[in-house]
Design an enzyme around this catalytic site. Structure first.
Site, PDB file in Angstrom:
ATOM      1  CG  ASP A 271      -2.307   0.295   1.007  1.00 49.37           C
ATOM      2  OD1 ASP A 271      -2.577   1.401   0.503  1.00 49.37           O
ATOM      3  OD2 ASP A 271      -3.161  -0.553   1.309  1.00 49.37           O
TER       4      ASP A 271
ATOM      5  CG  ASP B 100      -5.101   5.122   1.030  1.00 48.85           C
ATOM      6  OD1 ASP B 100      -5.926   4.224   1.257  1.00 48.85           O
ATOM      7  OD2 ASP B 100      -5.138   6.239   1.574  1.00 48.85           O
TER       8      ASP B 100
ATOM      9  CD  GLU C 166      -9.150   3.791  -1.562  1.00 47.50           C
ATOM     10  OE1 GLU C 166      -8.448   4.799  -1.369  1.00 47.50           O
ATOM     11  OE2 GLU C 166      -9.987   3.393  -0.732  1.00 47.50           O
TER      12      GLU C 166
ATOM     13  CG  HIS D 110      -9.195  -2.314   4.117  1.00 45.97           C
ATOM     14  ND1 HIS D 110      -9.015  -2.272   2.752  1.00 45.97           N
ATOM     15  CD2 HIS D 110      -8.764  -1.108   4.562  1.00 45.97           C
ATOM     16  CE1 HIS D 110      -8.494  -1.118   2.396  1.00 45.97           C
ATOM     17  NE2 HIS D 110      -8.331  -0.399   3.475  1.00 45.97           N
ATOM     18  CG  ASP D 111     -11.720   0.964   3.163  1.00 43.40           C
ATOM     19  OD1 ASP D 111     -11.336   1.011   4.348  1.00 43.40           O
ATOM     20  OD2 ASP D 111     -11.025   1.364   2.213  1.00 43.40           O
TER      21      ASP D 111
HETATM   22  C1  NOJ Z   1      -8.709   4.349   1.941  1.00 46.47           C
HETATM   23  C2  NOJ Z   1      -8.311   3.175   2.774  1.00 46.47           C
HETATM   24  O1  NOJ Z   1      -8.679   1.990   2.109  1.00 46.47           O
HETATM   25  C3  NOJ Z   1      -9.002   3.341   4.093  1.00 46.47           C
HETATM   26  O2  NOJ Z   1      -8.927   2.189   4.888  1.00 46.47           O
HETATM   27  C4  NOJ Z   1      -8.380   4.534   4.779  1.00 46.47           C
HETATM   28  O3  NOJ Z   1      -9.055   4.772   5.993  1.00 46.47           O
HETATM   29  C5  NOJ Z   1      -8.482   5.781   3.897  1.00 46.47           C
HETATM   30  N1  NOJ Z   1      -8.144   5.530   2.532  1.00 46.47           N
HETATM   31  C6  NOJ Z   1      -7.551   6.851   4.388  1.00 46.47           C
HETATM   32  O4  NOJ Z   1      -6.227   6.502   4.100  1.00 46.47           O
END
Ligand code: NOJ
Length: 541
Positions: free
Chosen positions: A101, A203, A267, A329-330
């Site tokens: 990442d 990210d 992302e 994970h989000d």
């Molecule tokens: C996206 C990431 O996937 C997430 O987990 C994170 O909280 C935010 N960006 C901030 O970096």
């Protein structure tokens, strides 16, 4: 045999590891790099090609690693650089790629760069972050909101200015219009590429460039995806600005200087397809894989999904590699969002569509979101917005390895950082490994077929016209070999007739497990929620 034209990031399968939750080797209740090394053989057995590891860098963990305080250092909780180097070589030795990442939009407030930046207005690093005077009434410079809730500006009493943070106040935004920041962050990429990592998942990149005049954002639109996560303003001046594209091309040029097919993944939370595909770059010179998140928001409904998938394929520029993400994970786990009874079919879809799939750890077990008691919730986003159902703890619980206490993730008696799911006695690797009809065995069989059959990993794709409601069917073809995938979205048995495609076929895999067998294409029975993978007979045109 795997064919010659097997390009790892284009035809292979990614597996996302959330490192805090994969395997705890030292008994502190949090996963670590040695834990990942210990489980590499499992990933080989599963049959994935590459692992993307969420941040493992030094961090105060305000956002569980997405607040980096040293981009070139490993958090001691995860191990040290020697362990990372071992992970890389052990993975490579087994033919697995490692993607890290990269968090360019913001650092931690505890990064030495920010500590310097906030120390005085004339510090040389002041312009590495985004500082502004307040309005004449003392309020913040404009109305921008943080994605995690509340205003995006934090007052600094020492230097009497506001700094910008599009996530937590502990995550100040870097100033990408400052060439020194660009240079320092390019060095970070080089540092890891020189070590031999195979690429990056970048990210929140769409946020890196803000409008230079800092205008107020307008009210959020009714249909906006941003509304779903609680924003009240449409982030038109903070997200997806045109200046991002030259910045991404520079990243790509840097990666392209390295041999070995390094990959750049973005992302890119965009649901307007014309906007999403711009992230491939006009000359396919930006992301190899701008993540396609349509599978994280679509309901399990054949018509809607088919329309969304067709629209996506049609929007792709010539030569661009498609990709699909159904969970991470989000967002809520795919088994929870689509329903446990459809989970294997969702896996069949994800792994047989044309394009690079990304699995999230434990999808292969059918692991569900876990209800987290309020006292154990730790995700800052969830804690900020308790009414929006966006807390991310439920999808981040420990991997379930076996039926021993703590599911074999941590030793017995240790408090794991998030609770282990109550169903771990049944849903775990050890039990499913010994059950020929388990979800794990289904995924392993499917991944094996995907790797072995060029039609699946690089073949053409076409939907078959469908007359039975709730059934989706499509063809994959390469080297004269045609496969038909049929998915029953309904919880009832359905009869289907595909005699137009031939008289008989060979059933290679079903979500309900049957040994390979010849089937009549005119009278196929789909059991409730069942999916079939059928090889059509070669002579059929
Ligand atoms: C996206 C990431 O996937 C997430 O987990 C994170 O909280 C935010 N960006 C901030 O970096």
């Amino acid at each position: 045999m795997v064919s010659d034209s097997y390009l790892w990031w284009r035809h292979g399968v990614f597996y996302q590891i959330y490192p805090r939750s994969f395997m705890d080797s030292n008994g502190d209740g949090v996963g670590d790099l040695q834990g990942i090394i210990d489980r590499l053989d499992y990933l080989v057995e599963l049959g994935v090609d590459a692992i993307w590891i969420s941040p493992i860098f030094a961090s105060p963990m305000a956002d569980f690693g997405y607040d980096v305080s040293d981009y070139k250092g490993i958090h001691p909780m995860f191990g040290d650089m020697a362990t990372f180097d071992r992970l890389l070589s052990e993975a490579h030795r087994r033919g697995l790629r490692i993607v890290l990442d990269y968090v360019p939009n913001h650092s931690s407030a505890e990064h030495p760069w920010f500590i310097e930046s906030r120390s005085s207005r004339d510090n040389p690093k002041r312009e590495w972050y985004i500082w502004k005077d307040g309005k004449s009434d003392g309020g913040p410079p404009n109305n921008w909101e943080s994605i995690f809730g509340g205003q995006a500006w934090e007052w600094d009493a020492t230097t009497r200015q506001y700094y910008l943070h599009l996530f937590l106040p502990e995550q100040p935004d870097l100033n990408w219009r400052n060439p020194q920041v660009v240079q320092a962050m390019h060095e970070v990429l080089r540092f890891w590429l020189d070590k031999g990592v195979d690429g990056f998942r970048m990210d929140a990149v769409m946020l890196c460039m803000k409008h230079p005049d800092f205008p107020d954002n307008p009210p959020v639109q009714d249909q906006s995806a941003w509304k779903r996560i609680g924003l009240t303003l449409e982030p038109v001046y903070t997200v997806n600005r045109p200046e991002i594209h030259p910045m991404l091309r520079a990243f790509r040029q840097l990666l392209d200087q390295y041999d070995g097919d390094r990959v750049m993944i973005g992302e890119t939370w965009l649901f307007e397809l014309d906007e999403l595909v711009e992230y491939y770059g006009g000359e396919l010179d930006e992301f190899h894989i701008p993540f396609n998140f349509l599978g994280t928001v679509q309901p399990w409904e054949s018509g809607a999904l088919q329309a969304a998938i067709s629209a996506y394929y049609n929007a792709l520029p010539t030569g661009a590699a498609p990709n699909f993400v159904f969970g991470n994970h989000d967002v809520h786990r795919m088994a929870t969002r689509f329903g446990a009874e459809h989970h294997r079919s969702a896996g069949m879809l994800l792994l047989t569509l044309k394009g690079t799939p990304t699995l999230y750890y434990a999808d292969e077990l059918g692991m569900q979101d876990v209800d987290i008691p309020p006292a154990r919730c730790v995700d800052p986003w969830g804690l900020n917005a308790p009414d929006l159902n966006i807390g991310r703890d439920p999808q981040r619980t420990p991997m379930q390895w076996d039926r021993s206490p703590n599911a074999g993730f941590s030793p017995a008696g240790i408090d794991t950082w998030l609770p282990v799911a109550a169903d771990y006695g049944k849903v775990n690797v050890a039990v499913q490994r010994n059950d020929p009809e388990s979800t794990l065995q289904f995924y392993k069989a499917l991944l094996k077929l995907r790797r072995e059959l060029p039609a699946l990993h690089r073949g053409s794709f076409a939907f078959v016209d469908q007359t039975t409601p709730g059934v989706m069917a499509y063809l994959r073809e390469a080297d004269g070999r045609r496969l038909l995938i049929i998915i029953n979205f309904e919880s009832k048995e359905q009869q289907v007739d595909y005699s137009l495609l031939g008289k008989t076929g060979k059933l290679l895999l079903s979500t309900r497990f049957v040994s390979p067998t010849e089937v009549s294409m005119s009278a196929l029975t789909l059991r409730p929620c069942e999916s079939l993978l059928i090889q059509l007979m070669a002579h059929v045109k």
